[in-house]
Scaffold this motif. Structure first.
Motif, PDB file in Angstrom:
ATOM      1  N   SER A   7       0.838  -1.201   0.000  1.00 23.54           N
ATOM      2  CA  SER A   7       0.000   0.000   0.000  1.00 23.54           C
ATOM      3  C   SER A   7       0.871   1.248   0.000  1.00 23.54           C
ATOM      4  O   SER A   7       1.982   1.248   0.518  1.00 23.54           O
ATOM      5  CB  SER A   7      -0.882  -0.001   1.241  1.00 23.54           C
ATOM      6  N   GLY A  57      -1.259   6.054   3.548  1.00 25.36           N
ATOM      7  CA  GLY A  57      -2.490   6.819   3.586  1.00 25.36           C
ATOM      8  C   GLY A  57      -3.495   6.503   2.497  1.00 25.36           C
ATOM      9  O   GLY A  57      -4.511   7.175   2.381  1.00 25.36           O
ATOM     10  N   SER A  58      -3.229   5.459   1.708  1.00 24.62           N
ATOM     11  CA  SER A  58      -4.171   5.171   0.622  1.00 24.62           C
ATOM     12  C   SER A  58      -5.052   3.961   0.926  1.00 24.62           C
ATOM     13  O   SER A  58      -5.838   3.555   0.088  1.00 24.62           O
ATOM     14  CB  SER A  58      -3.423   4.919  -0.674  1.00 24.62           C
ATOM     15  N   GLY A  59      -4.913   3.389   2.112  1.00 26.30           N
ATOM     16  CA  GLY A  59      -5.720   2.210   2.440  1.00 26.30           C
ATOM     17  C   GLY A  59      -5.125   0.967   1.820  1.00 26.30           C
ATOM     18  O   GLY A  59      -4.216   1.032   0.988  1.00 26.30           O
ATOM     19  N   PRO A  60      -5.604  -0.184   2.234  1.00 27.58           N
ATOM     20  CA  PRO A  60      -5.041  -1.440   1.744  1.00 27.58           C
ATOM     21  C   PRO A  60      -5.298  -1.664   0.259  1.00 27.58           C
ATOM     22  O   PRO A  60      -6.285  -1.208  -0.287  1.00 27.58           O
ATOM     23  CB  PRO A  60      -5.764  -2.503   2.576  1.00 27.58           C
ATOM     24  N   ASN A  96       3.956  -4.952   7.615  1.00 24.55           N
ATOM     25  CA  ASN A  96       3.226  -4.478   6.441  1.00 24.55           C
ATOM     26  C   ASN A  96       3.542  -5.337   5.215  1.00 24.55           C
ATOM     27  O   ASN A  96       2.641  -5.757   4.483  1.00 24.55           O
ATOM     28  CB  ASN A  96       3.603  -3.009   6.186  1.00 24.55           C
ATOM     29  N   THR A 129      -6.452  -4.049  -2.673  1.00 27.68           N
ATOM     30  CA  THR A 129      -7.354  -5.194  -2.768  1.00 27.68           C
ATOM     31  C   THR A 129      -7.565  -5.556  -4.229  1.00 27.68           C
ATOM     32  O   THR A 129      -7.282  -4.758  -5.118  1.00 27.68           O
ATOM     33  CB  THR A 129      -8.726  -4.884  -2.145  1.00 27.68           C
ATOM     34  N   ARG A 147      -8.411  -9.737   1.179  1.00 26.30           N
ATOM     35  CA  ARG A 147      -8.140  -8.612   0.275  1.00 26.30           C
ATOM     36  C   ARG A 147      -8.046  -9.051  -1.176  1.00 26.30           C
ATOM     37  O   ARG A 147      -8.134  -8.236  -2.081  1.00 26.30           O
ATOM     38  CB  ARG A 147      -6.871  -7.882   0.726  1.00 26.30           C
ATOM     39  N   LEU A 188      -6.154 -11.567   6.332  1.00 24.56           N
ATOM     40  CA  LEU A 188      -6.312 -10.310   5.603  1.00 24.56           C
ATOM     41  C   LEU A 188      -5.846 -10.459   4.154  1.00 24.56           C
ATOM     42  O   LEU A 188      -6.493  -9.946   3.231  1.00 24.56           O
ATOM     43  CB  LEU A 188      -5.516  -9.195   6.291  1.00 24.56           C
ATOM     44  N   VAL A 242       1.809  -8.925   4.714  1.00 25.81           N
ATOM     45  CA  VAL A 242       0.532  -9.087   4.010  1.00 25.81           C
ATOM     46  C   VAL A 242       0.764  -9.106   2.505  1.00 25.81           C
ATOM     47  O   VAL A 242       0.218  -9.947   1.782  1.00 25.81           O
ATOM     48  CB  VAL A 242      -0.460  -7.972   4.409  1.00 25.81           C
TER      49      VAL A 242
END
Lengths: 319, 319, 319
Positions: B37, B40-43, B298, B45, B75, B71, B301
């Motif tokens: 990611s 600040g942009s979110g996960p 981080n 998916t 995602r 997760l 994932v």
């Protein structure tokens, strides 16, 4: 400045009712209206939070509240992860902060936090990075804001003129985060006649400063009330110095049908659940026509969807 | 032939780092880049694994690693089922193989397996039918390949020239599946100066054959290192014949700020977590500017999404 | 009138096999055909129940059955919530009815209920509001209808002419909700030669009224049988007055290869699982060419998807 709300008036967190204005509260309740299901039409859902990650971080067990948050998140299409820290071996001695930072590093967008320590949600909100939201699902004796919101949402749907209402909150006020958040919400919405009823051992000091009027006599307390909110009595406090017995509590403060007659004929009967039948409330009152207890549960999902949507949704503050 | 990779060079399972070439490893890391990611942009998916079923089959409790896999699967839009065999009454005396075959019969596409017995993941991979994938999430003291992958991914993003790196792995090497997988991954990627540091009771034999240089002195071991990987010390091994005490371990091998000064000024500090502050590592080192510990989480994932996508996704081998 | 089926012949609940006609049963099995996966093609999925909420309300632990229902719901795109009431602190002394009504108020569309008390699923179905469905996942010794459906589905795929079949059910009939539901299903589908085999202490009275023929001799019982259904022996009943020992049970009733030779050469061997190898069944029979035990598991997901789809899907009764 309220750390829950940014400079544009957008919610960043929901930690406490303290500092929220009537406008702030109504904005959540207005949004919640769009998430209330019509009878028989199935739950309301949306794709608004697709791709977002919400973690239920529960340091106290609570299947009921956790389920409401889990359903709220799933119905907005978020990915929801349950972390039951109370019962799991999660932390292996890890500090709360390390657990939090580790999850945050997995790109979590929102933490739903329940913790036995007052102030835990605020502490966590201070630690997360910008753009990560924290919803308080109950911290110690401090606050339980979503419970207060679903309560005032339920009241507003039946009796929207808060300024004219007489509201009574009954039970163990001393230990109740629910009562604290309800008092703040009701006062912010303009309730002037707010009575807080319980044995003197369970009435904290400082109620008058919050705008609530303490009362130890139940019949006098609920006389003419428009809304009666019964609190759950924690059984572990029954024996000990706070209360002689559950029986005596019921005799003095239990909401029975005959006692309810002293309130207004259309008084709403409320309870955050789970209810102790025959301890706080008579079964036929809990199940009777004035009870809105199951509506509260239903509204609890809608209110939680509303705040999730306002913080993480498209129309919320961008990150 | 490597049972993890089919005749077209496609991954079928991920069981061990043994036998993987630099190209194999880089292919996973390259894919992982697309799942990291932006701040600040979110996960990130994708719908890539929509309709696929992934089962977290955990015979050892591990909320942390399980969450990362859960997760990663969600995602990618897979259906993820958690089977916590360690704590559940799942098996009711059923054999491991019967549990496995039963789940497989429910059309599971991928098993994520953690088991206390070395070789369990390989055993399971031998038993599943063609097209069903197994990812090893840690088996006994044997291997933890996704941990090694996220470690080398993190190193590559900071210091991509593996051949020129000095890497030190510190702690309880003897019991560590993480160390075994890291040594294989780092060697495959070309690391020539690989030091393995710990008390002699916790250094297994055979390290030289793997291409690692054993060292019992911490200061000598990390001198000039580009990367220092601290391992988690299992507290249950503190008392007993392996180690005198946590205090003494910290005195001799704990990564303190002053000790860190002996490494290169830009040395990366790594740890698979959860960290024991004041046992393996000083807090200000763990939280300091050289620490990439939360980046590892981080990347964990992203790396897991990469291998899931390579095995089960559209571009993976068809079944 | 059958409370499971409305006036238009649509299923509202699935509580028991009692009262279901051959047509009712075949309608479920026909739908299940569309949910059986082809070998190597991955699970069948659909968006049919998108936005619907299904709650697994399990008062008895059962990871296996719960997983089958969870996968069935997820593969139809429903939101699935697991409520493990057996092990959680869910209820905090709340009554079953309050737990149920609380969840129902969260707009749950379907409850999957497992409970140790016979009649629990029917009780719950009587309490839910119109439009909310209940599937019985096993209640006491009473019924386990989805198990019976997956069994007859498996039989139908191999031997569709039920009227001509000889079927033997072997084991602890007395305590078995599985056996009760199987007997009703097989009789409804036209099976005339239905033998129920076990020690006399484990054969309940009233079998003849259900259309089953009790038999204490295993060899005589399975002679010429087309289908042999072995039941799981609960180990806690081994010691005590029902049975002398597991060994003796196996001697008299265990399905061994040599004993199986007395049935038809193409007899199907079935078991609801989890199997006790060497107690009810010899390993080489369980794993042998006549065993359809893993097909049963596979069909269990398809049958559960079918009934969920028939009740909650577009073509089901609207609410």
């Amino acid at each position: 400045m309220n750390p829950q709300i940014d400079e544009h008036g957008q919610f960043r967190h929901l930690l406490t009712m303290q500092g929220l204005s009537a406008d702030n509260i109504h904005s959540i309740l207005d949004r919640a209206e769009s998430f209330v299901s019509s009878p028989g039409s199935g739950p309301r859902t949306s794709a608004e939070l697709k791709g977002r990650t919400i973690v239920n971080l529960f340091f106290e067990a609570s299947t009921r509240t956790r389920s409401a948050f889990e359903l709220a998140g799933k119905r907005l299409s978020a990915d929801v992860l349950n972390m039951d820290v109370a019962t799991s071996s999660t932390s292996k001695g890890e500090t709360l902060l390390d657990t939090l930072k580790t999850l945050e590093a997995m790109d979590v967008d929102m933490f739903i936090v329940r913790h036995h320590a007052s102030g835990a949600a605020q502490f966590i909100a201070n630690q997360v990075r910008p753009g990560v939201a924290v919803l308080n699902a109950g911290d110690g004796r401090h606050a339980h804001p979503t419970q207060a919101l679903l309560d005032v949402f339920t009241i507003r749907r039946h009796k929207p003129d808060f300024a004219s209402l007489s509201v009574a909150i009954v039970g163990d006020i001393l230990h109740s985060r629910v009562a604290r958040s309800e008092i703040r919400a009701l006062r912010a919405l303009g309730v002037r006649d707010l009575r807080v009823i319980g044995p003197s051992t369970l009435l904290p000091s400082g109620l008058a400063e919050l705008g609530a009027q303490p009362e130890t006599d139940m019949d006098r307390g609920i006389e003419g009330a428009d809304v009666i909110i019964m609190l759950r009595l924690q059984k572990e406090r029954m024996s000990g110095h706070f209360l002689p017995s559950a029986d005596e509590f019921y005799q003095r403060y239990g909401l029975t049908q005959s006692r309810l007659a002293g309130a207004r004929a259309d008084a709403l009967v409320m309870h955050p659940g789970p209810i102790n039948r025959g301890v706080e409330i008579e079964s036929r009152v809990a199940d009777g026509p004035q009870s809105v207890i199951l509506q509260q549960v239903n509204h609890g999902v809608a209110v939680r969807m509303a705040i999730m949507s306002m913080i993480l949704g498209q129309s919320g503050a961008r990150r």
